[in-house]
Design a protein around this motif. Structure first.
Motif, PDB file in Angstrom:
ATOM      1  N   TYR A  14       0.997  -1.422   0.741  1.00 42.26           N
ATOM      2  CA  TYR A  14      -0.118   0.140  -0.107  1.00 42.26           C
ATOM      3  C   TYR A  14       0.761   1.050   0.147  1.00 42.26           C
ATOM      4  N   ARG A  15       0.068   1.928  -0.102  1.00 45.39           N
ATOM      5  CA  ARG A  15       1.013   3.624  -0.273  1.00 45.39           C
ATOM      6  C   ARG A  15       0.208   4.230   0.942  1.00 45.39           C
ATOM      7  N   LEU A  16       0.439   5.863   0.962  1.00 49.42           N
ATOM      8  CA  LEU A  16       0.359   6.498   2.621  1.00 49.42           C
ATOM      9  C   LEU A  16      -0.673   7.156   1.478  1.00 49.42           C
ATOM     10  N   GLN A  17      -2.360   7.720   1.734  1.00 47.31           N
ATOM     11  CA  GLN A  17      -2.469   8.210   0.887  1.00 47.31           C
ATOM     12  C   GLN A  17      -3.849   9.274   2.316  1.00 47.31           C
ATOM     13  N   LEU A  18      -2.932  10.429   2.456  1.00 43.44           N
ATOM     14  CA  LEU A  18      -3.729  10.960   3.813  1.00 43.44           C
ATOM     15  C   LEU A  18      -4.513  11.603   3.648  1.00 43.44           C
ATOM     16  N   ALA A  53       5.117  12.119   3.731  1.00 42.94           N
ATOM     17  CA  ALA A  53       3.789  12.261   3.760  1.00 42.94           C
ATOM     18  C   ALA A  53       3.892  12.838   5.218  1.00 42.94           C
ATOM     19  N   PHE A  54       2.939  14.048   4.789  1.00 41.92           N
ATOM     20  CA  PHE A  54       2.749  14.551   6.463  1.00 41.92           C
ATOM     21  C   PHE A  54       0.971  15.382   6.222  1.00 41.92           C
ATOM     22  N   ALA A  55       0.559  15.440   7.246  1.00 42.88           N
ATOM     23  CA  ALA A  55      -0.533  16.093   7.585  1.00 42.88           C
ATOM     24  C   ALA A  55      -0.988  16.198   8.824  1.00 42.88           C
ATOM     25  N   ALA A  56      -1.479  17.362  10.232  1.00 50.32           N
ATOM     26  CA  ALA A  56      -2.273  17.428  10.754  1.00 50.32           C
ATOM     27  C   ALA A  56      -3.519  17.855  10.619  1.00 50.32           C
ATOM     28  N   TYR A  57      -3.582  17.600  11.454  1.00 51.29           N
ATOM     29  CA  TYR A  57      -5.420  17.135  11.744  1.00 51.29           C
ATOM     30  C   TYR A  57      -5.880  18.108  13.220  1.00 51.29           C
ATOM     31  N   GLN A  58      -7.183  19.118  13.386  1.00 50.53           N
ATOM     32  CA  GLN A  58      -7.359  19.488  14.653  1.00 50.53           C
ATOM     33  C   GLN A  58      -8.853  18.827  13.941  1.00 50.53           C
ATOM     34  N   PRO A  59      -9.830  18.534  15.715  1.00 52.20           N
ATOM     35  CA  PRO A  59     -11.081  18.698  16.123  1.00 52.20           C
ATOM     36  C   PRO A  59     -12.532  18.828  15.098  1.00 52.20           C
ATOM     37  N   THR A  60     -12.754  18.474  14.231  1.00 54.35           N
ATOM     38  CA  THR A  60     -13.690  18.786  13.675  1.00 54.35           C
ATOM     39  C   THR A  60     -14.851  20.151  14.061  1.00 54.35           C
ATOM     40  N   ASP A  61     -15.046  19.714  15.370  1.00 56.88           N
ATOM     41  CA  ASP A  61     -15.741  20.805  15.982  1.00 56.88           C
ATOM     42  C   ASP A  61     -15.137  21.669  16.870  1.00 56.88           C
ATOM     43  N   ARG A  62     -13.985  22.314  16.547  1.00 61.02           N
ATOM     44  CA  ARG A  62     -12.854  23.247  17.643  1.00 61.02           C
ATOM     45  C   ARG A  62     -14.008  24.475  17.397  1.00 61.02           C
ATOM     46  N   LYS A  63     -13.650  25.368  18.618  1.00 57.70           N
ATOM     47  CA  LYS A  63     -14.386  26.598  18.798  1.00 57.70           C
ATOM     48  C   LYS A  63     -13.584  27.546  18.206  1.00 57.70           C
ATOM     49  N   SER A  64     -12.532  27.406  18.455  1.00 56.57           N
ATOM     50  CA  SER A  64     -11.377  28.281  16.821  1.00 56.57           C
ATOM     51  C   SER A  64     -10.225  27.814  16.410  1.00 56.57           C
ATOM     52  N   GLN A  65      -9.521  28.061  15.744  1.00 54.65           N
ATOM     53  CA  GLN A  65      -8.569  28.094  15.170  1.00 54.65           C
ATOM     54  C   GLN A  65      -7.154  27.465  15.649  1.00 54.65           C
ATOM     55  N   THR A  66      -7.071  28.004  17.392  1.00 51.75           N
ATOM     56  CA  THR A  66      -6.461  27.368  18.054  1.00 51.75           C
ATOM     57  C   THR A  66      -7.135  26.410  18.919  1.00 51.75           C
ATOM     58  N   SER A  67      -8.047  25.904  18.923  1.00 52.07           N
ATOM     59  CA  SER A  67      -8.693  24.791  20.320  1.00 52.07           C
ATOM     60  C   SER A  67      -8.808  23.506  19.806  1.00 52.07           C
ATOM     61  N   GLY A  68      -8.376  22.774  20.758  1.00 49.69           N
ATOM     62  CA  GLY A  68      -8.309  21.226  20.442  1.00 49.69           C
ATOM     63  C   GLY A  68      -7.372  20.875  20.606  1.00 49.69           C
ATOM     64  N   PRO A  69      -7.091  19.494  20.264  1.00 49.57           N
ATOM     65  CA  PRO A  69      -5.695  18.784  20.503  1.00 49.57           C
ATOM     66  C   PRO A  69      -5.543  18.800  18.758  1.00 49.57           C
ATOM     67  N   ARG A 179      -5.133   4.692  11.238  1.00 45.27           N
ATOM     68  CA  ARG A 179      -3.919   3.849   9.963  1.00 45.27           C
ATOM     69  C   ARG A 179      -4.385   2.775   9.118  1.00 45.27           C
ATOM     70  N   ASN A 180      -6.499   2.735   9.283  1.00 42.37           N
ATOM     71  CA  ASN A 180      -7.347   2.088   8.526  1.00 42.37           C
ATOM     72  C   ASN A 180      -7.206   3.134   7.706  1.00 42.37           C
ATOM     73  N   GLU A 181      -7.528   4.404   7.943  1.00 43.49           N
ATOM     74  CA  GLU A 181      -8.050   5.629   6.688  1.00 43.49           C
ATOM     75  C   GLU A 181      -7.039   5.526   5.920  1.00 43.49           C
ATOM     76  N   VAL A 182      -5.725   5.640   6.146  1.00 49.04           N
ATOM     77  CA  VAL A 182      -4.254   6.447   5.013  1.00 49.04           C
ATOM     78  C   VAL A 182      -3.816   5.677   4.322  1.00 49.04           C
ATOM     79  N   ARG A 183      -4.794   4.395   4.441  1.00 49.29           N
ATOM     80  CA  ARG A 183      -3.562   3.052   3.927  1.00 49.29           C
ATOM     81  C   ARG A 183      -4.342   2.921   2.570  1.00 49.29           C
ATOM     82  N   ALA A 184      -3.724   3.380   1.409  1.00 45.38           N
ATOM     83  CA  ALA A 184      -4.421   3.466  -0.072  1.00 45.38           C
ATOM     84  C   ALA A 184      -3.822   2.206  -0.956  1.00 45.38           C
TER      85      ALA A 184
END
Length: 188
Positions: A14-18, A53-69, A179-184
């Motif tokens: 497989y390859r990584l597809q973020l 490969a690289f990607a960063a993700y924030q919670p979909t329901d975050r209150k601001s651009q800097t809130s949440g992990p 891992r399951n979501e990024v394997r293509a």
């Protein structure tokens, strides 16, 4: 090869597809930086035809651009010659990427965890970083197989939680889902 204490690994290359979202859509992409191709170059003795490969993700329901992990997924895919050796070298490279005089120290782990519902292990640890501004810490979980080495990190509010209180089992489960979501599949 499977046996007592060994987990199965994917037989298909497989390859990584973020994707634009991970963890079943609860985290969406927040950083579209180009992956650091130097990492693939530094792993050329461990991974043939490596692609970063690289990607960063924030919670979909975050209150601001800097809130949440923030979750970050960093990896290299290609033909991994020795998964364990490649992962060890990959983590050393990631630990050294910080600017001097930052000092990275593994304070918990690494622990091999097979998350519930998965047959493949992840290796998890907590890394402490000290620089002229103070000390922080954060978790990471990684996996390696014949196709890729990948590390998933998460930011934490280190002022409200101690490293020993962090739930590595829950983070390992998140990593297994990612891992399951990024394997293509590889193109024929």
């Amino acid at each position: 090869m499977n046996g007592p204490g060994q987990a199965s690994v994917p037989s298909e290359r497989y390859r990584l597809q973020l994707p634009g979202a991970v963890l079943n859509g609860t985290f969406t992409g927040s950083d579209h930086s180009e992956p650091d191709q130097n990492i693939a170059s530094m792993l050329s003795g461990q991974i043939d035809n490596g692609i970063s490969a690289f990607a960063a993700y924030q919670p979909t329901d975050r209150k601001s651009q800097t809130s949440g992990p923030v979750l970050a997924v960093t990896g290299v895919y290609g033909t991994v010659l020795s998964p364990v050796t490649a992962r060890d070298e990959f983590l050393k490279i990631l630990d050294r990427r910080h600017t001097f005089p930052t000092q990275s120290t593994v304070i918990i782990g690494p622990r091999t965890i097979i998350p519930k519902g998965s047959s493949e292990p992840v290796s998890c640890r907590i890394v402490q970083e000290t620089d002229e501004f103070g000390t922080t810490w954060g978790p990471d979980c990684s996996w390696a197989d014949g196709s890729a080495v990948v590390d998933v990190t998460q930011s934490v509010d280190f002022t409200k939680q101690r490293p020993a209180e962090f739930d590595l089992e829950a983070f390992a489960a998140k990593t297994a889902t990612i891992r399951n979501e990024v394997r293509a599949p590889m193109a024929p």
